[in-house]
Design a protein around this motif. Structure first.
Motif, PDB file in Angstrom:
ATOM      1  N   UNK A 133       0.835  -1.210   0.000  1.00  0.00           N
ATOM      2  CA  UNK A 133       0.000   0.000   0.000  1.00  0.00           C
ATOM      3  C   UNK A 133       0.864   1.252   0.000  1.00  0.00           C
ATOM      4  N   UNK A 134       1.981   1.220   0.728  1.00  0.00           N
ATOM      5  CA  UNK A 134       2.840   2.396   0.824  1.00  0.00           C
ATOM      6  C   UNK A 134       3.432   2.809  -0.519  1.00  0.00           C
ATOM      7  N   UNK A 135       3.395   1.933  -1.487  1.00  0.00           N
ATOM      8  CA  UNK A 135       3.869   2.297  -2.820  1.00  0.00           C
ATOM      9  C   UNK A 135       2.864   3.180  -3.550  1.00  0.00           C
ATOM     10  N   UNK A 136       1.623   3.240  -3.032  1.00  0.00           N
ATOM     11  CA  UNK A 136       0.564   3.958  -3.737  1.00  0.00           C
ATOM     12  C   UNK A 136      -0.126   5.028  -2.887  1.00  0.00           C
ATOM     13  N   UNK A 137       0.125   5.044  -1.585  1.00  0.00           N
ATOM     14  CA  UNK A 137      -0.585   5.975  -0.703  1.00  0.00           C
ATOM     15  C   UNK A 137       0.237   6.255   0.551  1.00  0.00           C
ATOM     16  N   UNK A 138      -0.054   7.399   1.180  1.00  0.00           N
ATOM     17  CA  UNK A 138       0.555   7.725   2.468  1.00  0.00           C
ATOM     18  C   UNK A 138      -0.241   7.040   3.570  1.00  0.00           C
ATOM     19  N   UNK A 139       0.452   6.533   4.587  1.00  0.00           N
ATOM     20  CA  UNK A 139      -0.213   5.836   5.687  1.00  0.00           C
ATOM     21  C   UNK A 139       0.329   6.358   7.010  1.00  0.00           C
ATOM     22  N   UNK A 140      -0.555   6.893   7.834  1.00  0.00           N
ATOM     23  CA  UNK A 140      -0.171   7.309   9.180  1.00  0.00           C
ATOM     24  C   UNK A 140      -0.214   6.097  10.107  1.00  0.00           C
ATOM     25  N   UNK A 141       0.371   6.193  11.299  1.00  0.00           N
ATOM     26  CA  UNK A 141       0.274   5.073  12.255  1.00  0.00           C
ATOM     27  C   UNK A 141      -1.170   4.694  12.575  1.00  0.00           C
ATOM     28  N   UNK A 142      -2.039   5.697  12.699  1.00  0.00           N
ATOM     29  CA  UNK A 142      -3.447   5.406  12.998  1.00  0.00           C
ATOM     30  C   UNK A 142      -4.106   4.660  11.844  1.00  0.00           C
ATOM     31  N   UNK A 143      -3.788   5.044  10.615  1.00  0.00           N
ATOM     32  CA  UNK A 143      -4.352   4.370   9.444  1.00  0.00           C
ATOM     33  C   UNK A 143      -3.807   2.960   9.304  1.00  0.00           C
ATOM     34  N   UNK A 144      -2.519   2.779   9.608  1.00  0.00           N
ATOM     35  CA  UNK A 144      -1.933   1.441   9.563  1.00  0.00           C
ATOM     36  C   UNK A 144      -2.604   0.520  10.578  1.00  0.00           C
ATOM     37  N   UNK A 145      -2.890   1.067  11.758  1.00  0.00           N
ATOM     38  CA  UNK A 145      -3.560   0.268  12.790  1.00  0.00           C
ATOM     39  C   UNK A 145      -4.950  -0.154  12.328  1.00  0.00           C
ATOM     40  N   UNK A 146      -5.678   0.752  11.657  1.00  0.00           N
ATOM     41  CA  UNK A 146      -7.008   0.419  11.152  1.00  0.00           C
ATOM     42  C   UNK A 146      -6.933  -0.660  10.076  1.00  0.00           C
ATOM     43  N   UNK A 147      -5.977  -0.526   9.181  1.00  0.00           N
ATOM     44  CA  UNK A 147      -5.826  -1.515   8.119  1.00  0.00           C
ATOM     45  C   UNK A 147      -5.575  -2.911   8.678  1.00  0.00           C
ATOM     46  N   UNK A 165     -13.705   3.330   6.427  1.00  0.00           N
ATOM     47  CA  UNK A 165     -13.256   4.176   7.539  1.00  0.00           C
ATOM     48  C   UNK A 165     -12.236   5.179   7.020  1.00  0.00           C
ATOM     49  N   UNK A 166     -12.204   6.352   7.621  1.00  0.00           N
ATOM     50  CA  UNK A 166     -11.098   7.267   7.367  1.00  0.00           C
ATOM     51  C   UNK A 166     -10.712   7.939   8.679  1.00  0.00           C
ATOM     52  N   UNK A 167      -9.492   8.399   8.757  1.00  0.00           N
ATOM     53  CA  UNK A 167      -9.013   9.094   9.951  1.00  0.00           C
ATOM     54  C   UNK A 167      -9.170  10.590   9.719  1.00  0.00           C
ATOM     55  N   UNK A 168      -9.859  11.264  10.641  1.00  0.00           N
ATOM     56  CA  UNK A 168     -10.048  12.709  10.582  1.00  0.00           C
ATOM     57  C   UNK A 168      -9.784  13.283  11.965  1.00  0.00           C
ATOM     58  N   UNK A 169      -8.927  14.292  12.015  1.00  0.00           N
ATOM     59  CA  UNK A 169      -8.560  14.911  13.286  1.00  0.00           C
ATOM     60  C   UNK A 169      -8.053  13.875  14.286  1.00  0.00           C
ATOM     61  N   UNK A 170      -7.315  12.896  13.763  1.00  0.00           N
ATOM     62  CA  UNK A 170      -6.708  11.876  14.615  1.00  0.00           C
ATOM     63  C   UNK A 170      -7.641  10.785  15.061  1.00  0.00           C
ATOM     64  N   UNK A 171      -8.926  10.842  14.649  1.00  0.00           N
ATOM     65  CA  UNK A 171      -9.903   9.854  15.088  1.00  0.00           C
ATOM     66  C   UNK A 171     -10.407   9.046  13.901  1.00  0.00           C
ATOM     67  N   UNK A 172     -10.677   7.775  14.136  1.00  0.00           N
ATOM     68  CA  UNK A 172     -11.278   6.932  13.102  1.00  0.00           C
ATOM     69  C   UNK A 172     -12.748   7.289  12.954  1.00  0.00           C
ATOM     70  N   UNK A 173     -13.173   7.560  11.723  1.00  0.00           N
ATOM     71  CA  UNK A 173     -14.563   7.916  11.440  1.00  0.00           C
ATOM     72  C   UNK A 173     -15.149   6.881  10.486  1.00  0.00           C
TER      73      UNK A 173
END
Length: 360
Positions: free
Chosen positions: A68-82, A177-185
């Protein structure tokens, strides 16, 4: 099914067909999906045309976080959700290598998920790039879950099929899901999250049992029992006959699973909505209390409950601009700005109070 030359290694054959630009119908645990090579412009465009899905972004599956990192940016919070056990689709900022232009037209985000069944894990191990994995249906129809239906309804979309013999009892789309303002929405609550009960805020009478029928578009319904909300998975648009049939079946399944016999039925105020008509019929036939809820107020009330607002808490200023809603005097409203406060009256009273501050 796969062609006769597939041999025993159907996984390798499926991977080869995907690399060659074929569209493959793949049966999962909540429904049948349509897959193709996400980097193949012709295959993705052909899938969109056959599926009659011309604008909405298509979901992607990758083998692992590194891919995924080859195609998109991933924050730690997004990685945890994935990597969460719910395995939702996570909306990410696109960056890096190019995928087919028709994956997400006009958008700067991509929706990725990781494998969540053994079949998906095996398939992605045989591929070195992401695949499109979108629901197996034509646009607006419910996702196909049965092998026979797949052969009947998807033959002019899919080039071949990878099916198994385990029946799917309850259709479940992928959660988004998406992360907004540091929270999973949660943008779509489905596989992995539904039907996990949600604790309602303080003040809800735990003796109350209730069925809320939901809206006509992008429907989900809700059962309330013992101070908890049991929200169904995303059902879809009820104007499609097959979706409405699926909705009625899911209602029966949920009431049986959770042993709920509602004393109150809540419906959207719009009298022409199929779910409102069904709810009114059920209330009349079983002598139950019926509550009509203004559409935009339902959105504001759900947001208040999500944020733990107690029923006796002070009013809030709510803004709902989601589109069509039946107004208090029979007009059609495009949105609403309201000063809202919630309260409960068990006997012949409104579910909530909402004084309009304005509307558009």
């Amino acid at each position: 099914m796969l062609p006769p030359d597939a041999g025993r290694d159907v996984i390798e054959t499926t991977a080869r067909l995907l690399r060659e630009g074929q569209i493959v119908a793949i049966k999962g645990i909540g429904g049948i999906h349509l897959a193709c090579d996400a980097g193949n412009d012709a295959a993705v465009s052909r899938l969109r045309s056959r599926k009659q899905r011309y604008a909405k972004a298509l979901a992607l599956m990758a083998a692992d976080i590194a891919m995924i990192k080859s195609y998109a940016r991933i924050s730690p919070a997004e990685a945890a959700l994935l990597q969460d056990r719910a395995a939702p689709i996570v909306v990410l900022q696109a960056a890096g290598k190019r995928l087919a232009a028709d994956i997400a037209p006009g958008q700067v985000t991509l929706g990725f998920m990781l494998p969540y069944t053994p079949l998906h894990h095996l398939l992605m191990q045989a591929l070195d790039a992401p695949i499109v994995l979108t629901s197996g249906n034509r646009s607006e129809e419910p996702q196909v879950i049965r092998n026979a239906d797949a052969r009947a309804r998807l033959t002019d979309i899919a080039d071949c099929f990878l099916l198994h013999d385990r029946d799917i009892v309850n259709r479940l789309d992928n959660s988004v899901v998406r992360v907004a303002d540091g929270q999973a929405r949660l943008l779509r609550r489905a596989r992995g999250y539904a039907p996990q009960p949600l604790r309602l805020p303080k003040g809800f009478d735990e003796r109350i049992s209730l069925l809320a029928m939901g809206g006509e578009l992008k429907n989900s319904f809700c059962l309330v029992k013992e101070g908890r909300a049991i929200v169904s998975q995303h059902m879809g648009n009820l104007g499609e006959p097959a979706t409405f049939a699926d909705y009625r079946q899911a209602l029966q399944l949920y009431q049986a699973l959770y042993d709920v016999s509602p004393a109150i039925i809540a419906i959207d105020a719009h009298p022409d909505y199929l779910c409102s008509q069904l709810g009114k019929r059920r209330a009349d036939e079983n002598n139950l209390e019926l509550v009509r809820v203004q559409h935009h107020h339902a959105h504001i009330a759900s947001c208040m409950a999500e944020h733990g607002r107690e029923l006796t808490s002070p009013r809030v200023l709510g803004i709902a601009l989601d589109g069509l809603g039946y107004g208090e005097n029979g007009e059609l409203w495009g949105g609403r700005v309201s000063a809202c406060g919630l309260f409960w009256q068990q006997a012949s009273g409104p579910f909530s109070a909402c004084a309009p501050a304005g509307r558009q």
